[in-house]
Design a protein around this motif. Structure first.
Motif, mmCIF file in Angstrom:
data_model
loop_
_atom_site.group_PDB
_atom_site.id
_atom_site.type_symbol
_atom_site.label_atom_id
_atom_site.label_comp_id
_atom_site.label_asym_id
_atom_site.label_seq_id
_atom_site.Cartn_x
_atom_site.Cartn_y
_atom_site.Cartn_z
ATOM 1 N N THR A 40 -5.958 5.706 14.670
ATOM 2 C CA THR A 40 -5.884 4.508 14.628
ATOM 3 C C THR A 40 -4.547 3.787 13.970
ATOM 4 O O THR A 40 -3.524 2.790 14.398
ATOM 5 C CB THR A 40 -6.589 4.004 13.762
ATOM 6 O OG1 THR A 40 -7.590 4.058 14.355
ATOM 7 C CG2 THR A 40 -6.633 2.458 13.431
ATOM 8 N N VAL A 41 -3.783 4.570 13.231
ATOM 9 C CA VAL A 41 -2.752 4.593 11.836
ATOM 10 C C VAL A 41 -1.546 4.507 13.383
ATOM 11 O O VAL A 41 -0.473 3.288 13.171
ATOM 12 C CB VAL A 41 -2.797 5.224 10.743
ATOM 13 C CG1 VAL A 41 -0.954 4.991 9.801
ATOM 14 C CG2 VAL A 41 -3.386 4.812 10.076
ATOM 15 N N THR A 76 -10.256 -3.123 9.976
ATOM 16 C CA THR A 76 -10.311 -2.038 8.975
ATOM 17 C C THR A 76 -10.145 -1.361 7.519
ATOM 18 O O THR A 76 -8.730 -1.433 7.126
ATOM 19 C CB THR A 76 -9.860 -0.315 9.712
ATOM 20 O OG1 THR A 76 -10.258 -0.395 10.934
ATOM 21 C CG2 THR A 76 -10.412 0.837 9.294
ATOM 22 N N PRO A 77 -11.096 -0.997 6.518
ATOM 23 C CA PRO A 77 -11.029 -0.656 4.729
ATOM 24 C C PRO A 77 -9.415 -0.262 5.154
ATOM 25 O O PRO A 77 -9.469 1.024 5.676
ATOM 26 C CB PRO A 77 -11.852 -0.559 4.477
ATOM 27 C CG PRO A 77 -13.090 -1.118 5.070
ATOM 28 C CD PRO A 77 -12.381 -1.409 6.784
ATOM 29 N N PHE A 78 -8.813 0.266 4.193
ATOM 30 C CA PHE A 78 -7.817 1.528 3.685
ATOM 31 C C PHE A 78 -8.859 2.724 3.897
ATOM 32 O O PHE A 78 -7.851 3.480 4.304
ATOM 33 C CB PHE A 78 -6.828 0.698 2.499
ATOM 34 C CG PHE A 78 -5.852 2.020 2.169
ATOM 35 C CD1 PHE A 78 -5.024 2.646 3.275
ATOM 36 C CD2 PHE A 78 -5.726 3.460 0.895
ATOM 37 C CE1 PHE A 78 -4.173 3.276 2.492
ATOM 38 C CE2 PHE A 78 -5.594 4.034 0.715
ATOM 39 C CZ PHE A 78 -4.411 4.448 1.640
ATOM 40 N N LEU A 79 -9.614 3.051 3.280
ATOM 41 C CA LEU A 79 -10.032 4.270 2.930
ATOM 42 C C LEU A 79 -10.853 4.875 4.207
ATOM 43 O O LEU A 79 -10.457 5.739 4.325
ATOM 44 C CB LEU A 79 -11.187 3.889 1.536
ATOM 45 C CG LEU A 79 -10.099 4.000 0.528
ATOM 46 C CD1 LEU A 79 -11.115 3.930 -0.741
ATOM 47 C CD2 LEU A 79 -9.266 5.099 0.406
ATOM 48 N N ASP A 80 -11.339 3.708 5.031
ATOM 49 C CA ASP A 80 -12.399 4.070 6.294
ATOM 50 C C ASP A 80 -10.874 4.652 7.663
ATOM 51 O O ASP A 80 -11.453 4.603 8.218
ATOM 52 C CB ASP A 80 -12.743 3.473 6.459
ATOM 53 C CG ASP A 80 -13.571 2.790 5.465
ATOM 54 O OD1 ASP A 80 -14.460 4.317 5.279
ATOM 55 O OD2 ASP A 80 -14.610 2.105 5.803
ATOM 56 N N LEU A 81 -10.042 4.290 7.593
ATOM 57 C CA LEU A 81 -8.847 4.084 8.278
ATOM 58 C C LEU A 81 -8.609 5.722 8.774
ATOM 59 O O LEU A 81 -8.413 6.840 7.849
ATOM 60 C CB LEU A 81 -7.045 3.534 8.258
ATOM 61 C CG LEU A 81 -6.559 2.454 8.245
ATOM 62 C CD1 LEU A 81 -6.199 2.392 7.487
ATOM 63 C CD2 LEU A 81 -6.730 1.905 9.447
ATOM 64 N N ARG A 91 -2.791 -8.692 4.056
ATOM 65 C CA ARG A 91 -4.277 -8.930 4.816
ATOM 66 C C ARG A 91 -5.825 -7.742 4.399
ATOM 67 O O ARG A 91 -5.268 -6.438 5.191
ATOM 68 C CB ARG A 91 -4.235 -9.737 5.900
ATOM 69 C CG ARG A 91 -5.462 -9.841 6.335
ATOM 70 C CD ARG A 91 -5.295 -10.378 7.556
ATOM 71 N NE ARG A 91 -6.606 -10.543 7.656
ATOM 72 C CZ ARG A 91 -7.634 -12.020 8.094
ATOM 73 N NH1 ARG A 91 -6.284 -12.949 7.505
ATOM 74 N NH2 ARG A 91 -7.947 -12.813 8.511
ATOM 75 N N VAL A 92 -6.691 -7.789 3.303
ATOM 76 C CA VAL A 92 -7.182 -6.802 3.854
ATOM 77 C C VAL A 92 -7.443 -6.229 5.006
ATOM 78 O O VAL A 92 -8.310 -7.658 5.862
ATOM 79 C CB VAL A 92 -8.522 -7.358 2.638
ATOM 80 C CG1 VAL A 92 -9.996 -6.833 2.842
ATOM 81 C CG2 VAL A 92 -8.005 -8.002 1.206
ATOM 82 N N GLY A 93 -8.045 -5.155 5.148
ATOM 83 C CA GLY A 93 -8.244 -4.432 5.956
ATOM 84 C C GLY A 93 -7.206 -4.619 7.096
ATOM 85 O O GLY A 93 -7.794 -4.657 8.437
ATOM 86 N N ALA A 94 -6.376 -4.773 6.924
ATOM 87 C CA ALA A 94 -5.221 -4.282 7.972
ATOM 88 C C ALA A 94 -3.150 -3.149 7.209
ATOM 89 O O ALA A 94 -2.424 -3.995 7.823
ATOM 90 C CB ALA A 94 -4.488 -5.816 7.947
ATOM 91 N N ALA A 95 -3.835 -2.868 6.624
ATOM 92 C CA ALA A 95 -3.281 -1.744 6.404
ATOM 93 C C ALA A 95 -1.898 -1.632 7.241
ATOM 94 O O ALA A 95 -0.843 -1.183 7.014
ATOM 95 C CB ALA A 95 -3.639 -1.101 5.712
#
Length: 270
Positions: free
Chosen positions: A111-112, A102-107, A155-159
């Motif tokens: 979920t976090v 998931t993109p950082f701004l969409d988290l 990794r992009v999308g895996a913050a």
């Protein structure tokens, strides 16, 4: 298990998330080396039962328990229950994990928190329960935290996944420092792309898969990770603690260009 007890064979190992993949391979490998095994599962009880069957076929005892690391702190008590059922605890492998793409701004916060609970807070609490058992027993022990190459590289999308695995890597180092006086070693194992259900590669023959973006040219097999974990859990690793062992086919050595997603071998040529 400590420096004065190098010949002591581990008697009981608990491996979280051992219903498939790296967890199952580790359970079987440690059973082959003479350990009785505590097995945990989250969604796949049949997978856990199959792991138990493999362990028992090797002549070792197996105990199975459900573990949902989003239900903290109570969920970590499964370590106590399995230790009581099997008569002790010499090894803990914190293998359970989850992630997100998931993109950082969409988290969203839920979920976090879920990823952090499963990948960081859960291993923290399970490690506490296990260490207390090992200290009471007075014969040392082994704790291995399964992280990821994303303990070391983003990794992009895996913050949240990267944050959790990076945190687990540093937690491993602190645990190693604080538990050393009790004869307990603590290490991390950081897999790269491994053919497991988590990567959508159940029962894949890794030697037939092409991965130009990995120096050895293929994904890893769960048994290759289990072999490193087993070494760290055994007497030959009695002087190894606080380290992170990458099992990634050389991926991290490629630095920021690393990735199993690369489609060409062009990077191999200057």
């Amino acid at each position: 298990m400590n420096g004065q007890q190098q010949g002591h064979a581990a008697r009981v190992a608990v491996i979280t998330g051992s219903d498939s993949g790296i967890g199952r391979a580790t359970a079987v490998r440690l059973a082959e080396q003479g350990a009785d095994i505590g097995i945990t599962w989250h969604r796949d009880i049949e997978g856990a039962r199959r792991t138990a069957e493999e362990v028992r076929a090797l002549g070792r005892r197996a105990a199975v328990a459900h573990l949902d690391l989003t239900l903290l702190p109570d969920a970590a008590e499964v370590i106590d229950h399995l230790a009581e059922e099997l008569g002790g605890l010499d090894i803990l492998v914190n293998n359970s994990g989850t992630g997100t793409a998931t993109p950082f701004l969409d988290l969203d916060l839920a979920t976090v928190r879920q990823v952090l609970d499963v990948d960081l807070i859960g291993p923290f609490l399970c490690g506490q329960h296990a260490a207390r058992h090992m200290i009471r027993q007075g014969r040392g022990g082994r704790i291995v935290n399964v992280t990821s190459v994303h303990e070391h590289q983003p990794r992009v999308g895996a913050a949240p996944y990267c944050a959790a695995k990076g945190g687990l890597g540093l937690l491993t180092q602190v645990m190693a420092l604080e538990l050393a006086e009790h004869g307990i070693t603590v290490n991390a194992v950081a897999p790269g792309e491994i053919a497991t259900p988590m990567t959508g590669q159940t029962d894949t023959d890794v030697h037939t898969e092409r991965r130009p973006g990995i120096p050895v040219g293929r994904p890893g097999d769960a048994r290759e990770v289990a072999a490193v974990i087993a070494f760290l859990c055994g007497p030959d690793a009695s002087y190894v603690t606080g380290a992170s062992w990458s099992v990634d086919g050389g991926m991290l050595r490629m630095g920021p260009q690393a990735g199993s997603h690369l489609e060409s071998d062009a990077w191999r040529r200057p």
